[in-house]
Design a protein around this motif. Structure first.
Motif, PDB file in Angstrom:
ATOM      1  N   LEU A 132      10.883   1.431   3.873  1.00 30.73           N
ATOM      2  CA  LEU A 132      10.662   0.055   3.431  1.00 30.73           C
ATOM      3  C   LEU A 132      11.989  -0.584   3.068  1.00 30.73           C
TER       4      LEU A 132
ATOM      5  N   VAL B  18      11.049  -2.881  -8.339  1.00 31.48           N
ATOM      6  CA  VAL B  18       9.864  -2.771  -7.486  1.00 31.48           C
ATOM      7  C   VAL B  18       9.969  -1.556  -6.564  1.00 31.48           C
ATOM      8  N   ALA B  19      11.143  -1.335  -5.999  1.00 36.60           N
ATOM      9  CA  ALA B  19      11.341  -0.170  -5.134  1.00 36.60           C
ATOM     10  C   ALA B  19      11.113   1.129  -5.906  1.00 36.60           C
TER      11      ALA B  19
ATOM     12  N   SER C  24       9.177   1.580  -8.480  1.00 36.36           N
ATOM     13  CA  SER C  24       7.747   1.756  -8.738  1.00 36.36           C
ATOM     14  C   SER C  24       7.019   2.253  -7.494  1.00 36.36           C
ATOM     15  N   LEU C  25       7.474   1.818  -6.329  1.00 33.22           N
ATOM     16  CA  LEU C  25       6.840   2.265  -5.079  1.00 33.22           C
ATOM     17  C   LEU C  25       7.174   3.725  -4.782  1.00 33.22           C
TER      18      LEU C  25
ATOM     19  N   PHE D  18       4.284   5.665  -2.569  1.00 33.21           N
ATOM     20  CA  PHE D  18       4.039   4.773  -1.437  1.00 33.21           C
ATOM     21  C   PHE D  18       5.154   4.823  -0.395  1.00 33.21           C
ATOM     22  N   ALA D  19       6.251   5.487  -0.717  1.00 29.30           N
ATOM     23  CA  ALA D  19       7.365   5.615   0.228  1.00 29.30           C
ATOM     24  C   ALA D  19       8.254   6.762  -0.219  1.00 29.30           C
TER      25      ALA D  19
ATOM     26  N   ILE E  60      13.492   4.079   0.257  1.00 29.40           N
ATOM     27  CA  ILE E  60      13.463   2.613   0.273  1.00 29.40           C
ATOM     28  C   ILE E  60      14.886   2.084   0.180  1.00 29.40           C
TER      29      ILE E  60
END
Length: 336
Positions: free
Chosen positions: A79, A119-120, A122-123, A128-129, A132
């Motif tokens: 991402l 945000v990265a 948290s992902l 989720f990844a 990033i």
């Protein structure tokens, strides 16, 4: 990820810094932190035919450097989160068009560096990844043309004005263990103290920085002494003293371990008025100088609060006040 208080996140799983890359223009390269930047261009055009393409070159260069350090390609990234200061984030979008990584475009003015990073993180923390990439950029000439007086106009500025940093910072976050990790983030609120002067960003943004820092300390039950260094994005010589006084009023003394990226990136004799600003201001200082200090062990825990003024020329012409925001991220050295 665990919510703490009303505005902060504590990351439950390790989120590591996998690689960083920085690219800057000539004034930044000649500044006191010039030796900490990866790529340096000797003119504002960066070998391109216009300033907007030059800014795109800066972001591409920072990303290529960041990937190259760890032998990764675009297809190895899950991402891409990025933003800039130009209308509709054209720099980030054109760069995303080239690298073809799934893309989330983000904007929080000059605080976009820490917004994308929060945000990265948290992902990554949420699974989720795995990897990033985030990046931001700014350019003195593109920003001046859009927000103030075009460079060609040669209009005189007041001492409260900032000099937009020409540069870009890129960073890769990963689950794979590294020397530095991100442990927490505090998401800011929009704060507006009624400042209307677009040539005095320091006064406008200092209250937002204070609001986020106070929330961070309360949410995490911490004090300034819990950090080796606290840095803001681009409050400059105008906003930094205001922040210190506002925090003293809240019972927090940051006199001995505080600095501002806009004051760190340039020397006073470089003709930068109050200091540096722009998306790249906090990014190149954090991903360049501060990251090196963390890896070397000279710093162990750092709080970076990037600040942003959420205005545009139309709002200025309509005599609107300037809403501002600040986002904070905690970097910690991993003890071997």
């Amino acid at each position: 990820m665990r919510f703490v208080g009303k505005q902060s996140w504590l990351f439950q799983n390790d989120v590591f810094i996998y690689s960083t890359g920085t690219a800057v223009g000539p004034k930044e390269a000649a500044g006191p932190l010039g030796h900490t930047f990866d790529i340096k261009y000797d003119d504002l055009h960066c070998g391109e035919k216009n300033w907007e393409m030059a800014e795109r070159k800066l972001m591409n260069s920072a990303i290529e450097c960041c990937l190259g350090k760890v032998n990764l390609k675009s297809e190895d990234i899950d991402l891409f989160l990025a933003g800039d200061l130009l209308n509709q984030n054209v720099t980030a979008n054109y760069v995303a068009r080239e690298n073809q990584i799934p893309f989330l475009c983000m904007f929080a003015a000059c605080s976009t560096s820490m917004e994308t990073l929060a945000v990265a993180s948290s992902l990554i923390d949420g699974g989720f990844a795995n990897k990033i990439l985030t990046a931001v950029s700014s350019h003195k000439a593109t920003a001046e043309r859009q927000f103030r007086y075009p460079t060609e106009f040669a209009g005189q500025k007041p001492d409260t004005a900032n000099c937009t940093v020409t540069g870009s910072g890129a960073i890769i976050l990963s689950k794979e263990k590294g020397a530095v990790k991100i442990t927490a983030a505090t998401i800011g609120k929009v704060v507006d103290y009624g400042i209307k002067n677009p040539l005095d960003m320091g006064s406008a943004m200092a209250p937002a920085a204070a609001d986020t820092i106070v929330a961070h300390f309360h949410d995490l039950n911490r004090t300034p002494r819990d950090y080796d260094l606290i840095v803001t994005g681009d409050l400059s010589s105008v906003g930094a003293p205001i922040l210190r006084q506002m925090l003293l009023g809240e019972g927090f003394n940051i006199q001995t371990n505080y600095n501002d990226c806009g004051l760190m990136v340039y020397r006073k004799d470089q003709g930068v008025f109050a200091g540096g600003s722009g998306c790249a201001c906090s990014a190149v200082v954090t991903y360049g100088y501060l990251m090196k200090e963390l890896i070397a062990g000279n710093l162990k825990r750092v709080l970076v609060i990037a600040t942003g003024a959420l205005l545009n020329p139309i709002m200025v012409q309509q005599n609107e006040t300037i809403p501002t925001i600040a986002h904070g991220v905690v970097f910690e050295r991993v003890e071997s």
